[in-house]
Scaffold this motif. Structure first.
Motif, PDB file in Angstrom:
ATOM      1  N   ASP A   1      25.667  23.618  75.200  1.00  0.00           N
ATOM      2  CA  ASP A   1      24.679  24.267  75.647  1.00  0.00           C
ATOM      3  C   ASP A   1      23.612  23.646  76.704  1.00  0.00           C
ATOM      4  OD1 ASP A   1      25.373  26.443  74.032  1.00  0.00           O
ATOM      5  OD2 ASP A   1      24.046  25.666  72.421  1.00  0.00           O
ATOM      6  N   GLN A   2      24.174  22.358  76.948  1.00  0.00           N
ATOM      7  CA  GLN A   2      23.277  21.680  77.962  1.00  0.00           C
ATOM      8  C   GLN A   2      24.207  21.668  79.287  1.00  0.00           C
ATOM      9  OE1 GLN A   2      23.136  17.895  75.490  1.00  0.00           O
ATOM     10  NE2 GLN A   2      20.759  18.233  75.955  1.00  0.00           N
ATOM     11  N   MET A   3      23.232  21.855  80.295  1.00  0.00           N
ATOM     12  CA  MET A   3      23.986  21.689  81.702  1.00  0.00           C
ATOM     13  C   MET A   3      24.370  20.193  82.070  1.00  0.00           C
ATOM     14  SD  MET A   3      23.682  24.727  82.664  1.00  0.00           S
ATOM     15  CE  MET A   3      23.464  25.850  81.210  1.00  0.00           C
ATOM     16  N   VAL A   4      25.282  19.781  81.576  1.00  0.00           N
ATOM     17  CA  VAL A   4      26.007  18.356  81.659  1.00  0.00           C
ATOM     18  C   VAL A   4      27.402  18.353  82.244  1.00  0.00           C
ATOM     19  CG1 VAL A   4      24.251  17.541  80.278  1.00  0.00           C
ATOM     20  CG2 VAL A   4      26.454  18.124  79.308  1.00  0.00           C
ATOM     21  N   ALA A   5      27.760  17.281  82.684  1.00  0.00           N
ATOM     22  CA  ALA A   5      29.152  17.159  83.197  1.00  0.00           C
ATOM     23  C   ALA A   5      29.500  15.745  83.149  1.00  0.00           C
ATOM     24  CB  ALA A   5      29.291  17.673  84.601  1.00  0.00           C
ATOM     25  N   ALA A   6      31.206  15.743  83.341  1.00  0.00           N
ATOM     26  CA  ALA A   6      31.896  14.539  83.331  1.00  0.00           C
ATOM     27  C   ALA A   6      32.382  13.981  84.849  1.00  0.00           C
ATOM     28  CB  ALA A   6      32.708  14.505  82.343  1.00  0.00           C
ATOM     29  N   LEU A   7      32.472  12.917  85.226  1.00  0.00           N
ATOM     30  CA  LEU A   7      32.916  12.688  86.607  1.00  0.00           C
ATOM     31  C   LEU A   7      34.240  12.232  86.202  1.00  0.00           C
ATOM     32  CD1 LEU A   7      30.202  10.805  88.720  1.00  0.00           C
ATOM     33  CD2 LEU A   7      31.072  13.138  88.954  1.00  0.00           C
ATOM     34  N   PRO A   8      35.179  12.167  87.199  1.00  0.00           N
ATOM     35  CA  PRO A   8      36.611  11.678  87.218  1.00  0.00           C
ATOM     36  C   PRO A   8      36.213  10.027  87.051  1.00  0.00           C
ATOM     37  CG  PRO A   8      36.343  12.970  89.206  1.00  0.00           C
ATOM     38  CD  PRO A   8      35.124  13.002  88.621  1.00  0.00           C
ATOM     39  N   ALA A   9      37.254   9.606  86.188  1.00  0.00           N
ATOM     40  CA  ALA A   9      37.226   8.268  85.803  1.00  0.00           C
ATOM     41  C   ALA A   9      37.195   7.294  87.016  1.00  0.00           C
ATOM     42  CB  ALA A   9      38.557   7.828  84.939  1.00  0.00           C
ATOM     43  N   GLN A  10      37.859   7.462  87.815  1.00  0.00           N
ATOM     44  CA  GLN A  10      37.875   6.728  89.204  1.00  0.00           C
ATOM     45  C   GLN A  10      36.417   6.530  89.513  1.00  0.00           C
ATOM     46  OE1 GLN A  10      40.423   8.026  92.422  1.00  0.00           O
ATOM     47  NE2 GLN A  10      40.074   6.318  93.596  1.00  0.00           N
ATOM     48  N   GLN A  11      35.865   7.775  89.887  1.00  0.00           N
ATOM     49  CA  GLN A  11      34.624   7.918  90.526  1.00  0.00           C
ATOM     50  C   GLN A  11      33.617   7.294  89.479  1.00  0.00           C
ATOM     51  OE1 GLN A  11      33.621  12.047  91.484  1.00  0.00           O
ATOM     52  NE2 GLN A  11      31.797  11.768  92.734  1.00  0.00           N
ATOM     53  N   PHE A  12      33.471   7.539  88.535  1.00  0.00           N
ATOM     54  CA  PHE A  12      32.479   7.101  87.382  1.00  0.00           C
ATOM     55  C   PHE A  12      32.825   5.745  87.421  1.00  0.00           C
ATOM     56  CE2 PHE A  12      31.164   6.017  83.050  1.00  0.00           C
ATOM     57  CZ  PHE A  12      29.938   6.819  82.874  1.00  0.00           C
ATOM     58  N   ASP A  13      33.819   5.108  87.497  1.00  0.00           N
ATOM     59  CA  ASP A  13      34.009   3.688  87.208  1.00  0.00           C
ATOM     60  C   ASP A  13      33.675   3.071  88.419  1.00  0.00           C
ATOM     61  OD1 ASP A  13      35.000   4.062  84.675  1.00  0.00           O
ATOM     62  OD2 ASP A  13      36.997   3.884  85.218  1.00  0.00           O
ATOM     63  N   TYR A  14      33.891   3.502  89.436  1.00  0.00           N
ATOM     64  CA  TYR A  14      33.406   2.952  90.956  1.00  0.00           C
ATOM     65  C   TYR A  14      32.044   3.039  90.989  1.00  0.00           C
ATOM     66  CZ  TYR A  14      32.714   2.214  95.721  1.00  0.00           C
ATOM     67  OH  TYR A  14      32.295   1.672  97.075  1.00  0.00           O
ATOM     68  N   LEU A  15      31.284   3.838  90.602  1.00  0.00           N
ATOM     69  CA  LEU A  15      29.720   3.884  90.619  1.00  0.00           C
ATOM     70  C   LEU A  15      29.206   2.886  89.432  1.00  0.00           C
ATOM     71  CD1 LEU A  15      29.128   7.921  90.944  1.00  0.00           C
ATOM     72  CD2 LEU A  15      28.788   6.263  92.947  1.00  0.00           C
ATOM     73  N   THR A  16      29.737   2.500  88.548  1.00  0.00           N
ATOM     74  CA  THR A  16      29.618   1.991  87.274  1.00  0.00           C
ATOM     75  C   THR A  16      28.604   2.910  86.663  1.00  0.00           C
ATOM     76  OG1 THR A  16      27.325   0.937  88.071  1.00  0.00           O
ATOM     77  CG2 THR A  16      29.104  -0.391  88.510  1.00  0.00           C
ATOM     78  N   ARG A  17      28.440   2.629  85.139  1.00  0.00           N
ATOM     79  CA  ARG A  17      27.916   3.567  84.251  1.00  0.00           C
ATOM     80  C   ARG A  17      26.265   3.553  84.595  1.00  0.00           C
ATOM     81  NH1 ARG A  17      26.861   2.524  77.961  1.00  0.00           N
ATOM     82  NH2 ARG A  17      25.311   3.728  77.608  1.00  0.00           N
ATOM     83  N   THR A  18      25.645   2.573  85.094  1.00  0.00           N
ATOM     84  CA  THR A  18      24.095   2.581  85.386  1.00  0.00           C
ATOM     85  C   THR A  18      24.128   3.491  86.700  1.00  0.00           C
ATOM     86  OG1 THR A  18      24.284   0.808  86.923  1.00  0.00           O
ATOM     87  CG2 THR A  18      23.585   0.168  84.666  1.00  0.00           C
ATOM     88  N   LYS A  19      24.759   3.959  87.489  1.00  0.00           N
ATOM     89  CA  LYS A  19      24.625   4.616  88.518  1.00  0.00           C
ATOM     90  C   LYS A  19      25.108   6.192  88.295  1.00  0.00           C
ATOM     91  CE  LYS A  19      24.358   1.394  92.375  1.00  0.00           C
ATOM     92  NZ  LYS A  19      25.051   0.729  93.537  1.00  0.00           N
ATOM     93  N   ALA A  20      26.199   5.942  87.401  1.00  0.00           N
ATOM     94  CA  ALA A  20      26.859   7.366  87.379  1.00  0.00           C
ATOM     95  C   ALA A  20      25.963   8.068  86.495  1.00  0.00           C
ATOM     96  CB  ALA A  20      28.240   7.426  86.731  1.00  0.00           C
ATOM     97  N   CYS A  21      25.525   7.493  85.179  1.00  0.00           N
ATOM     98  CA  CYS A  21      24.891   8.319  84.271  1.00  0.00           C
ATOM     99  C   CYS A  21      23.766   8.775  84.824  1.00  0.00           C
ATOM    100  CB  CYS A  21      24.731   7.297  82.928  1.00  0.00           C
ATOM    101  SG  CYS A  21      26.139   6.615  82.052  1.00  0.00           S
ATOM    102  N   GLY A  22      23.218   9.956  84.679  1.00  0.00           N
ATOM    103  CA  GLY A  22      22.000  10.542  84.938  1.00  0.00           C
ATOM    104  C   GLY A  22      21.841  11.061  86.457  1.00  0.00           C
TER     105      GLY A  22
END
Length: 148
Positions: free
Chosen positions: A61-82
């Motif tokens: 029910d929350q307005m949340v999403a997942a990024l593609p692995a390539q993009q998520f990993d490139y950004l690093t968890r600290t930048k991607a999360c949030g």
């Protein structure tokens, strides 16, 4: 009119960029260019939300999403999360918070919570073409884990 041309130009640029084979050394330059631009085009899908790659349990029910692995990993968890993404499809838009990594997504795709997907398309569609703007989390404020 200018906005439509800009979106078409970005989409065309995206298609041209990824329709050629590139070497690994060129890949870093292209990735840096694409990820800094912040505008993406691809498939929007939805998934059953739970414990995500950011280490937080969220629900459908929350307005949340997942990024593609390539993009998520490139950004690093600290930048991607949030990070925040504004997803647009068919004249509708939804704002979501990035809380997970999508292993099956291609660059430009985004995997939404069921509630977020319903804001832009009917669940029967399952997969729709979307454009989204990603506002990357800077890491200066660690409030992403309080998303509701």
């Amino acid at each position: 009119m200018c906005s439509i041309i800009k979106h078409l130009y970005l989409h065309l640029l995206f298609l041209i960029t990824f329709s050629f084979s590139i070497s690994e050394s060129d890949s870093n330059l292209i990735n840096s260019f694409i990820f800094k631009r912040g505008t993406y085009s691809g498939d929007g899908t939805f998934y059953a939300v739970g414990l995500g790659a950011c280490g937080i349990v969220n629900d459908n029910d929350q307005m949340v999403a997942a990024l593609p692995a390539q993009q998520f990993d490139y950004l690093t968890r600290t930048k991607a999360c949030g990070s925040i993404a504004v997803v647009v499809h068919g004249g509708k838009q939804v704002t979501v918070k990035i809380i997970d990594r999508c292993a099956g997504c291609q660059l430009g795709d985004i995997d939404l919570s069921p509630a977020a997907f319903k804001k832009i398309a009917h669940p029967r569609e399952g997969r729709v073409h979307v454009m989204y703007t990603l506002n990357i989390h800077t890491g200066r404020h660690n409030r992403w884990n309080k998303w509701g």
